[in-house]
Motif scaffolding. Structure first.
Motif, PDB file in Angstrom:
ATOM      1  N   ALA A 196      35.748  40.686  32.803  1.00 29.81           N
ATOM      2  CA  ALA A 196      36.042  42.121  32.751  1.00 29.81           C
ATOM      3  C   ALA A 196      35.895  42.729  34.143  1.00 29.81           C
ATOM      4  N   LEU A 197      34.857  42.332  34.871  1.00 29.72           N
ATOM      5  CA  LEU A 197      34.665  42.846  36.221  1.00 29.72           C
ATOM      6  C   LEU A 197      35.801  42.421  37.137  1.00 29.72           C
ATOM      7  N   GLU A 198      36.276  41.209  36.963  1.00 30.93           N
ATOM      8  CA  GLU A 198      37.401  40.746  37.778  1.00 30.93           C
ATOM      9  C   GLU A 198      38.675  41.510  37.430  1.00 30.93           C
ATOM     10  N   MET A 199      38.916  41.730  36.137  1.00 31.40           N
ATOM     11  CA  MET A 199      40.104  42.479  35.732  1.00 31.40           C
ATOM     12  C   MET A 199      40.042  43.920  36.241  1.00 31.40           C
ATOM     13  N   ALA A 200      38.850  44.513  36.213  1.00 30.86           N
ATOM     14  CA  ALA A 200      38.697  45.865  36.741  1.00 30.86           C
ATOM     15  C   ALA A 200      38.989  45.901  38.238  1.00 30.86           C
ATOM     16  N   GLU A 201      38.527  44.889  38.945  1.00 37.01           N
ATOM     17  CA  GLU A 201      38.766  44.809  40.387  1.00 37.01           C
ATOM     18  C   GLU A 201      40.254  44.683  40.671  1.00 37.01           C
ATOM     19  N   LEU A 202      40.952  43.868  39.902  1.00 41.50           N
ATOM     20  CA  LEU A 202      42.399  43.723  40.079  1.00 41.50           C
ATOM     21  C   LEU A 202      43.119  45.035  39.801  1.00 41.50           C
ATOM     22  N   ALA A 203      42.644  45.773  38.795  1.00 41.18           N
ATOM     23  CA  ALA A 203      43.266  47.060  38.476  1.00 41.18           C
ATOM     24  C   ALA A 203      43.135  48.023  39.649  1.00 41.18           C
ATOM     25  N   LYS A 204      41.985  48.024  40.303  1.00 36.48           N
ATOM     26  CA  LYS A 204      41.779  48.934  41.425  1.00 36.48           C
ATOM     27  C   LYS A 204      42.663  48.572  42.628  1.00 36.48           C
ATOM     28  N   VAL A 205      43.045  47.294  42.723  1.00 36.09           N
ATOM     29  CA  VAL A 205      43.906  46.847  43.817  1.00 36.09           C
ATOM     30  C   VAL A 205      45.374  47.128  43.512  1.00 36.09           C
ATOM     31  N   HIS A 206      45.825  46.790  42.313  1.00 28.49           N
ATOM     32  CA  HIS A 206      47.258  46.831  41.990  1.00 28.49           C
ATOM     33  C   HIS A 206      47.699  48.112  41.287  1.00 28.49           C
ATOM     34  N   ALA A 207      46.749  48.904  40.812  1.00 30.42           N
ATOM     35  CA  ALA A 207      47.050  50.228  40.253  1.00 30.42           C
ATOM     36  C   ALA A 207      45.940  51.161  40.737  1.00 30.42           C
ATOM     37  N   PRO A 208      45.960  51.547  42.012  1.00 38.02           N
ATOM     38  CA  PRO A 208      44.812  52.204  42.648  1.00 38.02           C
ATOM     39  C   PRO A 208      44.342  53.485  41.974  1.00 38.02           C
ATOM     40  N   ARG A 209      45.203  54.189  41.251  1.00 38.95           N
ATOM     41  CA  ARG A 209      44.794  55.432  40.603  1.00 38.95           C
ATOM     42  C   ARG A 209      44.259  55.209  39.182  1.00 38.95           C
ATOM     43  N   CYS A 210      44.101  53.951  38.819  1.00 38.86           N
ATOM     44  CA  CYS A 210      43.710  53.619  37.448  1.00 38.86           C
ATOM     45  C   CYS A 210      42.225  53.910  37.212  1.00 38.86           C
ATOM     46  N   VAL A 211      41.939  54.546  36.087  1.00 41.23           N
ATOM     47  CA  VAL A 211      40.562  54.759  35.635  1.00 41.23           C
ATOM     48  C   VAL A 211      40.209  53.616  34.687  1.00 41.23           C
ATOM     49  N   VAL A 212      39.146  52.884  34.972  1.00 40.58           N
ATOM     50  CA  VAL A 212      38.755  51.719  34.172  1.00 40.58           C
ATOM     51  C   VAL A 212      37.609  52.101  33.242  1.00 40.58           C
ATOM     52  N   VAL A 213      37.822  51.877  31.943  1.00 38.30           N
ATOM     53  CA  VAL A 213      36.813  52.158  30.924  1.00 38.30           C
ATOM     54  C   VAL A 213      36.448  50.837  30.259  1.00 38.30           C
ATOM     55  N   LEU A 214      35.171  50.520  30.219  1.00 38.77           N
ATOM     56  CA  LEU A 214      34.700  49.263  29.629  1.00 38.77           C
ATOM     57  C   LEU A 214      33.891  49.551  28.375  1.00 38.77           C
ATOM     58  N   GLY A 215      34.221  48.871  27.295  1.00 39.77           N
ATOM     59  CA  GLY A 215      33.467  48.982  26.048  1.00 39.77           C
ATOM     60  C   GLY A 215      33.402  47.633  25.363  1.00 39.77           C
ATOM     61  N   GLY A 216      32.998  47.626  24.118  1.00 36.09           N
ATOM     62  CA  GLY A 216      32.869  46.380  23.374  1.00 36.09           C
ATOM     63  C   GLY A 216      31.415  46.000  23.173  1.00 36.09           C
ATOM     64  N   ARG A 217      31.201  44.823  22.637  1.00 35.93           N
ATOM     65  CA  ARG A 217      29.857  44.427  22.230  1.00 35.93           C
ATOM     66  C   ARG A 217      28.895  44.251  23.404  1.00 35.93           C
ATOM     67  N   HIS A 218      29.400  43.903  24.584  1.00 33.81           N
ATOM     68  CA  HIS A 218      28.488  43.785  25.723  1.00 33.81           C
ATOM     69  C   HIS A 218      27.854  45.137  26.034  1.00 33.81           C
ATOM     70  N   ALA A 219      28.659  46.178  26.006  1.00 36.42           N
ATOM     71  CA  ALA A 219      28.116  47.519  26.245  1.00 36.42           C
ATOM     72  C   ALA A 219      27.121  47.890  25.148  1.00 36.42           C
ATOM     73  N   ASP A 220      27.458  47.586  23.892  1.00 33.69           N
ATOM     74  CA  ASP A 220      26.558  47.904  22.783  1.00 33.69           C
ATOM     75  C   ASP A 220      25.219  47.188  22.916  1.00 33.69           C
ATOM     76  N   GLU A 221      25.248  45.952  23.411  1.00 37.17           N
ATOM     77  CA  GLU A 221      24.030  45.148  23.501  1.00 37.17           C
ATOM     78  C   GLU A 221      23.139  45.543  24.672  1.00 37.17           C
ATOM     79  N   THR A 222      23.691  46.208  25.668  1.00 37.17           N
ATOM     80  CA  THR A 222      22.946  46.372  26.925  1.00 37.17           C
ATOM     81  C   THR A 222      22.586  47.817  27.261  1.00 37.17           C
ATOM     82  N   ILE A 223      22.986  48.772  26.420  1.00 32.62           N
ATOM     83  CA  ILE A 223      22.677  50.183  26.678  1.00 32.62           C
ATOM     84  C   ILE A 223      21.896  50.754  25.510  1.00 32.62           C
ATOM     85  N   ARG A 224      20.793  51.401  25.804  1.00 32.08           N
ATOM     86  CA  ARG A 224      19.978  52.040  24.776  1.00 32.08           C
ATOM     87  C   ARG A 224      19.570  53.438  25.237  1.00 32.08           C
TER      88      ARG A 224
END
Length: 617
Positions: free
Chosen positions: A172-200
């Protein structure tokens, strides 16, 4: 980077939509800005794409996630519904909060739904359907990377939504990095079970806690660049809808760079708008030098209040365990459903436990008819089978299971050409052996078979008593027999009703050693010899943030961010990487499990060929 925690957004936020309020002023000003640009005023939508982040880099034999990405589909349900509604209604005469919205396209028609299955091949930029706006590669390799870059360059998404389990976070971090390079105005939002498991977020003292492997901490301490703009944890659908409405409120003609702080400031305005605040969870936004935490404490939604996850998507998966439709060598076209989002039990290793996920979204027991009607609708859309991905079907409630089967029997479930419709679900050994409800269990299993259930999946985990003594699985004290005997009895009971059984086996739990590994492999082999199992899936324990076994083994620093090449024997198992597997297993043990299970279990083992079929689904 410092952390700032905002006051929680709650259902009784001041109504910012009152005439003269801040929200009204923003909405009017935004309409005026777009009307000053006639070339953009007609549409006022921006490109968006979603992606299921893969968990693996090769097809080395690991069991990739089978089926359709239901966590992602569910999270997109409300924002897509809002976008499609806006598409059909057009721009209202008076300025509206939803004047500007993400462009998800339109819902697929029935012909599309019945014909589109398997991997997507069309570029998102060329698709006008909601189904076409998802990138779902299943394997993250050089081919997938180049496809992803092509999607970014072609679409230039204004927003990229990534759904990741913990094992996928590094990609996910790599895909976000690619988005910032190839679509520079892109806002990246990350969710899913990793976020659920690691934020309290703790309501008691108004503080936020992040696991060391969370996206927030990885960015804060510099282990990864600031390539993610927002992280969403909790009730994905309503929180994502809230965030995208706030982002849409900040967008100006030309779709220039987004100010994340401005989006965060817009969240309370949208939360206090024209409808009750819905959903509970946490939104984290990254600003220069600061991670801003916004707790959301809206009304929780049950599953019946949310659109079907397949409302916007075609059923693309084929599951080789279902074959009665006879339409494809890789199995029947299979829809995936859930009656609850998290498991009510407390297994020490499980990230789906309610103690870890804190996501009690579910269908109420009284809503069995609604679920049966959804199954019928899925058949209209081309489903030949349905698999219920609940950790435990209907939470192990036999009353609900019985009523659901009765409701399903009232539906017309004949497939075209007369082939039978079939379905499967997951249960536990002790749910099947509930002595206090023996009659209810017996009639429930009979009704399951009559209504089309041909397959039940059970987590056996281990066949060594010394291992199972530490698991904390749903072990009923009133049913104290030895675990091996209970497993055999449960499987015999299910098979006696004409239903096939598959199982997952988990190596690396407390008490595991080479002797217990050998014991489990042999005992599972005996169940296969006696025709009690039609499929056995070997798995290696991987640590998930927040689980009891992770804490007990003092593995509070899990490397789910480094981009290290994986290798055999780890690639033969789902989610297994050297840095996160059980400390009780050596690499030699893992090789032994891989080779011995293949030799003893034969074709009943969920093997590499089956994994490839599932990964391509």
């Amino acid at each position: 980077m410092r952390t700032t925690v905002h006051t929680p957004l709650e259902p009784n936020c001041p109504d910012a939509a009152e005439p003269g309020g801040k929200l009204t002023e923003r909405v009017v000003r935004r309409r005026q800005l777009f009307e000053a640009h006639p070339d953009q005023a007609a549409r006022m939508t921006y490109p968006v794409m979603a992606a299921l982040v893969p968990v693996a880099t090769s097809r080395g034999g690991e069991v990739a996630y089978p089926g359709d990405p239901m966590c992602l589909y569910s999270a997109l349900a409300l924002t897509i519904q809002r976008s499609v509604t806006r598409l059909h209604r057009g721009l209202p005469e008076e300025p509206s909060l939803d004047d500007v919205c993400p462009d998800w396209g339109d819902y697929p028609d029935d012909d599309y739904r019945r014909s589109a299955n398997g991997p997507r091949s069309q570029l998102i930029a060329d698709s006008r359907t909601t189904d076409g706006h998802v990138f779902d590669p299943r394997i993250w390799d050089e081919v997938a990377r180049e496809r992803f870059i092509a999607e970014l360059r072609s679409l230039q998404p204004r927003v990229l939504l990534l759904s990741a389990v913990s094992a996928a976070h590094r990609y996910a971090l790599e895909m976000a990095e690619l988005a910032k390079v190839h679509a520079p105005r892109c806002v990246v939002v990350l969710g899913g079970r990793h976020a659920d498991e690691t934020i309290r977020y703790r309501d008691a003292d108004g503080t936020a806690e992040f696991s060391w492997s969370s996206t927030v901490e990885v960015v804060r301490d510099g282990r990864a660049g600031q390539v993610v703009d927002f992280v969403v944890a909790g009730d994905g659908a309503p929180l994502l809808d809230l965030l995208l409405r706030a982002l849409s409120l900040t967008i100006t003609p030309g779709f220039g760079p987004t100010d994340n702080a401005e989006v965060l400031d817009a969240l309370p305005l949208v939360a206090g708008a024209d409808e009750p605040l819905r959903g509970a969870g946490t939104i984290v936004g990254f600003c220069p030098g600061e991670a801003v935490v916004v707790p959301v404490r809206g009304e929780r939604l049950n599953s019946a209040e949310l659109p079907s996850p397949y409302e916007a998507f075609s059923i693309r998966a084929r599951f080789g365990i279902f074959t009665e439709a006879g339409t494809h060598p890789q199995g029947s076209r299979t829809a995936h459903m859930m009656t609850l989002d998290s498991c009510p039990f407390k297994c020490t290793f499980c990230s789906e436990s309610i103690q870890v996920s804190n996501r009690p979204t579910r269908f109420a027991v009284r809503e069995t008819e609604h679920v049966a009607q959804r199954v019928r609708r899925l058949m209209d859309w081309g489903a030949e089978a349905v698999f219920f991905d609940d950790p435990v079907f209907w939470g192990g409630n036999w009353k609900a299971i019985t009523e659901f089967c009765q409701d399903l029997l009232r539906q017309d479930t004949d497939l075209p050409g007369g082939a039978p419709f079939e379905w499967g679900a997951q249960l536990t050994v002790d749910v099947v052996l509930n002595r206090a409800k023996a009659d209810e269990v017996r009639s429930g299993l009979e009704l399951m078979r009559r209504s089309g259930c041909t397959y039940i999946y059970i987590g056996i985990e281990s066949m060594a008593q010394r291992v199972m003594a530490h698991v904390g699985k749903n072990l009923l004290r009133r049913n104290p027999e030895a675990w091996v005997s209970k497993v055999r009895e449960a499987l015999t009971t299910i098979r006696g009703h004409g239903i096939r059984v598959g199982s997952s086996v988990l190596f690396g739990l407390d008490g595991e050693c080479r002797e217990t590994i050998e014991e489990t492999i042999e005992e599972i082999g005996r169940l296969i010899d006696d025709d009690l199992l039609v499929m056995a899936s070997p798995n290696i324990l991987t640590y998930h943030p927040g689980t009891a076994i992770t804490a007990a083994h003092a593995r509070d620093r899990l490397d789910y961010h480094s981009r290290k090449d994986n290798r055999p024997p780890y690639t033969y198992f789902e989610e297994a990487y050297p840095e996160v597997v059980s400390r009780l297993l050596t690499e030699d043990d893992i090789w032994y499990i891989h080779k011995s299970a293949a030799a003893r279990w034969g074709t009943v083992r969920n093997n590499a060929a089956e994994a490839d079929t599932e990964a391509a689904a």
